[in-house]
Structures are given as C-alpha cells and as structure tokens.
Write a protein that holds these residues in place. Sequence first.
Motif, PDB file in Angstrom:
ATOM      1  N   LEU A 138      53.244  96.684  63.867  1.00 49.35           N
ATOM      2  CA  LEU A 138      52.402  96.302  62.619  1.00 49.35           C
ATOM      3  C   LEU A 138      52.677  96.318  61.496  1.00 49.35           C
ATOM      4  CD1 LEU A 138      51.769 100.039  63.780  1.00 49.35           C
ATOM      5  CD2 LEU A 138      50.489  98.140  63.893  1.00 49.35           C
ATOM      6  N   GLY A 139      53.370  95.297  61.602  1.00 46.31           N
ATOM      7  CA  GLY A 139      53.599  94.454  59.769  1.00 46.31           C
ATOM      8  C   GLY A 139      55.567  94.775  59.837  1.00 46.31           C
ATOM      9  N   ARG A 140      56.367  95.177  60.654  1.00 41.47           N
ATOM     10  CA  ARG A 140      57.232  95.922  60.034  1.00 41.47           C
ATOM     11  C   ARG A 140      59.082  94.811  61.989  1.00 41.47           C
ATOM     12  NH1 ARG A 140      54.910 100.008  58.167  1.00 41.47           N
ATOM     13  NH2 ARG A 140      55.416 100.521  56.041  1.00 41.47           N
ATOM     14  N   LEU A 141      59.707  95.008  60.959  1.00 41.78           N
ATOM     15  CA  LEU A 141      60.835  94.338  62.180  1.00 41.78           C
ATOM     16  C   LEU A 141      61.072  95.808  62.522  1.00 41.78           C
ATOM     17  CD1 LEU A 141      62.699  92.648  63.312  1.00 41.78           C
ATOM     18  CD2 LEU A 141      63.795  92.563  60.883  1.00 41.78           C
ATOM     19  N   ILE A 142      61.160  95.661  63.677  1.00 42.06           N
ATOM     20  CA  ILE A 142      61.060  97.601  64.739  1.00 42.06           C
ATOM     21  C   ILE A 142      63.516  96.628  64.591  1.00 42.06           C
ATOM     22  CG2 ILE A 142      61.502  98.963  66.178  1.00 42.06           C
ATOM     23  CD1 ILE A 142      59.099  98.897  63.971  1.00 42.06           C
ATOM     24  N   GLU A 143      63.241  96.247  65.196  1.00 39.95           N
ATOM     25  CA  GLU A 143      65.023  95.881  65.794  1.00 39.95           C
ATOM     26  C   GLU A 143      65.002  94.249  66.245  1.00 39.95           C
ATOM     27  OE1 GLU A 143      67.595  97.315  70.061  1.00 39.95           O
ATOM     28  OE2 GLU A 143      65.530  98.089  69.483  1.00 39.95           O
ATOM     29  N   ASP A 144      66.165  92.751  65.502  1.00 36.35           N
ATOM     30  CA  ASP A 144      66.971  92.361  65.755  1.00 36.35           C
ATOM     31  C   ASP A 144      68.267  92.610  66.579  1.00 36.35           C
ATOM     32  OD1 ASP A 144      68.177  90.471  63.919  1.00 36.35           O
ATOM     33  OD2 ASP A 144      67.614  92.618  63.442  1.00 36.35           O
ATOM     34  N   GLY A 145      68.664  90.988  67.167  1.00 35.71           N
ATOM     35  CA  GLY A 145      70.040  91.305  67.457  1.00 35.71           C
ATOM     36  C   GLY A 145      70.030  90.190  68.588  1.00 35.71           C
ATOM     37  N   PRO A 146      71.419  90.425  69.701  1.00 38.61           N
ATOM     38  CA  PRO A 146      71.039  89.493  70.630  1.00 38.61           C
ATOM     39  C   PRO A 146      69.730  89.591  71.578  1.00 38.61           C
ATOM     40  CG  PRO A 146      73.516  90.303  69.871  1.00 38.61           C
ATOM     41  CD  PRO A 146      72.640  90.920  69.246  1.00 38.61           C
ATOM     42  N   THR A 147      69.615  88.226  72.354  1.00 41.23           N
ATOM     43  CA  THR A 147      68.510  88.840  73.362  1.00 41.23           C
ATOM     44  C   THR A 147      69.181  89.330  74.264  1.00 41.23           C
ATOM     45  OG1 THR A 147      68.189  86.290  72.904  1.00 41.23           O
ATOM     46  CG2 THR A 147      66.370  87.207  74.650  1.00 41.23           C
TER      47      THR A 147
ATOM     48  N   GLY B 205      58.849  94.787  53.884  1.00 31.90           N
ATOM     49  CA  GLY B 205      59.959  95.356  54.047  1.00 31.90           C
ATOM     50  C   GLY B 205      61.206  94.615  54.670  1.00 31.90           C
ATOM     51  N   VAL B 206      60.436  93.093  55.125  1.00 36.43           N
ATOM     52  CA  VAL B 206      61.544  92.422  56.514  1.00 36.43           C
ATOM     53  C   VAL B 206      62.437  92.415  56.288  1.00 36.43           C
ATOM     54  CG1 VAL B 206      61.860  90.368  57.889  1.00 36.43           C
ATOM     55  CG2 VAL B 206      58.954  91.452  57.676  1.00 36.43           C
ATOM     56  N   ASP B 207      63.766  92.478  56.625  1.00 35.48           N
ATOM     57  CA  ASP B 207      65.375  91.832  56.048  1.00 35.48           C
ATOM     58  C   ASP B 207      65.536  91.289  57.598  1.00 35.48           C
ATOM     59  OD1 ASP B 207      65.511  93.264  53.627  1.00 35.48           O
ATOM     60  OD2 ASP B 207      66.171  95.073  54.544  1.00 35.48           O
ATOM     61  N   LEU B 208      65.388  89.969  57.556  1.00 30.84           N
ATOM     62  CA  LEU B 208      66.255  89.711  59.223  1.00 30.84           C
ATOM     63  C   LEU B 208      67.469  88.088  58.625  1.00 30.84           C
ATOM     64  CD1 LEU B 208      66.118  89.598  62.023  1.00 30.84           C
ATOM     65  CD2 LEU B 208      64.059  87.496  61.706  1.00 30.84           C
ATOM     66  N   ASP B 209      68.464  87.889  59.513  1.00 34.26           N
ATOM     67  CA  ASP B 209      69.443  86.656  58.911  1.00 34.26           C
ATOM     68  C   ASP B 209      69.271  85.628  60.440  1.00 34.26           C
ATOM     69  OD1 ASP B 209      70.425  87.422  56.431  1.00 34.26           O
ATOM     70  OD2 ASP B 209      71.536  88.965  57.969  1.00 34.26           O
ATOM     71  N   ILE B 210      68.692  84.295  60.375  1.00 32.64           N
ATOM     72  CA  ILE B 210      68.675  83.467  61.381  1.00 32.64           C
ATOM     73  C   ILE B 210      69.705  82.522  61.374  1.00 32.64           C
ATOM     74  CG2 ILE B 210      66.923  82.587  61.991  1.00 32.64           C
ATOM     75  CD1 ILE B 210      64.880  83.422  60.781  1.00 32.64           C
TER      76      ILE B 210
ATOM     77  N   GLY C 252      63.308  91.990  52.399  1.00 32.48           N
ATOM     78  CA  GLY C 252      62.828  92.767  51.634  1.00 32.48           C
ATOM     79  C   GLY C 252      61.493  92.003  51.393  1.00 32.48           C
ATOM     80  N   VAL C 253      61.138  91.321  52.565  1.00 33.08           N
ATOM     81  CA  VAL C 253      60.059  90.879  52.105  1.00 33.08           C
ATOM     82  C   VAL C 253      58.216  91.161  52.555  1.00 33.08           C
ATOM     83  CG1 VAL C 253      58.741  88.628  53.470  1.00 33.08           C
ATOM     84  CG2 VAL C 253      61.247  88.451  52.859  1.00 33.08           C
ATOM     85  N   ASP C 254      57.824  90.906  51.736  1.00 33.36           N
ATOM     86  CA  ASP C 254      56.076  92.260  51.642  1.00 33.36           C
ATOM     87  C   ASP C 254      55.523  90.460  52.029  1.00 33.36           C
ATOM     88  OD1 ASP C 254      57.441  94.740  51.501  1.00 33.36           O
ATOM     89  OD2 ASP C 254      57.034  94.567  49.716  1.00 33.36           O
ATOM     90  N   VAL C 255      54.139  90.944  52.616  1.00 31.86           N
ATOM     91  CA  VAL C 255      53.419  89.485  52.723  1.00 31.86           C
ATOM     92  C   VAL C 255      51.911  90.416  52.589  1.00 31.86           C
ATOM     93  CG1 VAL C 255      52.012  88.007  53.879  1.00 31.86           C
ATOM     94  CG2 VAL C 255      54.690  87.835  53.538  1.00 31.86           C
ATOM     95  N   PHE C 256      51.166  89.558  51.504  1.00 34.53           N
ATOM     96  CA  PHE C 256      50.091  90.662  51.517  1.00 34.53           C
ATOM     97  C   PHE C 256      48.789  89.517  51.322  1.00 34.53           C
ATOM     98  CE2 PHE C 256      53.195  92.641  48.398  1.00 34.53           C
ATOM     99  CZ  PHE C 256      52.568  93.679  48.948  1.00 34.53           C
TER     100      PHE C 256
END
Length: 261
Positions: free
Chosen positions: A225-234, A25-30, A12-16
């Motif tokens: 536009l500031g949102r994580l649309i998709e992530d996964g194996p390259t 609202g970025v949810d991402l596991d690295i 849920g990361v928001d940056v202003f």
Amino acid sequence: MGAAAAKISTRGVDVFYGPKQALFGVDLDIPRNQVTALIGPSGCGKSTFLRAINRMNDTIAGARVEGEILLDGENVYDPVLDVVELRARVGMVFQKPNPFPKSIFENVAYGPRIHGMARSRAELAEIVVRSLRRAGLFEEVKDRLDAPGTSLSGGQQQRLCIARAIATRPEVLLMDEPASALDPIATAVIEELIDELRANYTIVIVTHSMQQAARVSQRTAFFHLGRLIEDGPTAEIFSTPRRRQTEDYITGRSAAQRPGP
C-alpha cells in the motif's frame, strides 16, 4: 547498511500522481554490485519506486516526487542534473520486451551513438559486440545482426533489451518484472544473466515471483500500500521476517491485508 555504503539511498520519498499519493516516506539503501528485489502485491508502489530512481515518472503528467534519491551521494532530482546523463548511468529494462523497429545491431548501437560514445563505426561495433556478449546473446545472433530485433524470440528480445541497456555502460540496472512475459526456459536464462551481471552493475528488480526473488537477489524489500514495510538480506526476509505483514505475504496467507508487526 548506511547510506555511505549504498549505491542508491532514498530518504522520505513520496510520489504523487496528481492528488493520489502512490508512495509514502520510503527510506531504502541499495548496495552496489548486488541484486535488490522489490516484492509486494500489485499496485503497492514497486514499479513507481523503480521509475523514480531514474526519473521515468517525469514523463507522466501530474507526477511529483518529494524527498531525496541519492546516487553515489548526489540527489538525482537536483535541478542542475542532466536527466539524459542520469538515464545513461541508470539503465532500465521493462516487463515486456520492447526492441526498437531497427536491426539487432542498431538496437544496441542506439544509446552509444546518441551519447557520442564511439568515434568510428569500428568502435561502435566493438561496443555492440561486447554488450551482446554480456547479455549472453551474441553467439545466437552474430550471423544476423542486420535482422530486425523484432524477429527474435521473446527471451532473445529481452536479452537484446538488456544488451541495449548496458551498451551505455550504466552503473545501475533497473528491471521491472523482466521475465514475467517469458516461458520457464527463457526465464532461467534471464535469471542466470542477472546473477552474472551483478559483478559489474547494481541491479534493482521488481518481481511478483517469490521464488525468483529468492533465487536472484541478495537483498529484498517488501512494499505494501505504498509503504516500505521491511527490507534486509533476502535469506532473512524469507526465513525470519520481522513483520507479520511480510510473513503473511511471503507465505500467501489470506491475512496479508492485516496491519501490524
């Protein structure tokens, strides 16, 4: 992949920046010991997200981060966290090589010295040599360590900055378009270096080059536009993306602005 398997997890990361919201609202596991590429159009929030990980946005007046960014399960925005220590654990390499106006040796020695990592000049020299070797630069500069860092070529300067970043023995390397100012030969050297470094570091790289993302990363995250649309194996993101926006961007279609899956 769950948060437990990740080196870095964001929820849920928001940056202003003042009243303007740059991330939503970025949810991402690295994952640890992999290269994660952040791709997307200019101004989509990639660099903002990268800078949030080691709190570089703290240096910008009016910047505010909400949500959680966890490094090994610890919230990096916990008020009791030592930001200087965080930036030793999470190194950063910028788009344009930025060596200090010091010698090659002193550029690399700077971090270990201020963090008290060496008890003697000999120990400090050992750290400098090891870091330059890891950055693939030592053989090229070993006879001129007293020369200014700014006397090196652009590609060498970027490897010097990588050596400087890894000298504090970080666990994570953040790279903001590290090869965009370099020629193709220097870029290839940096890409080979990134591939070697992931054995010891978790790497997050911002790139505008789809080819570079495909070459160097194991996972890719697409921002728009500031949102994580998709992530996964390259390989999956580039061959069978789940979202239409991702496919449009990767293939360069004019419909990249079109919303929807």
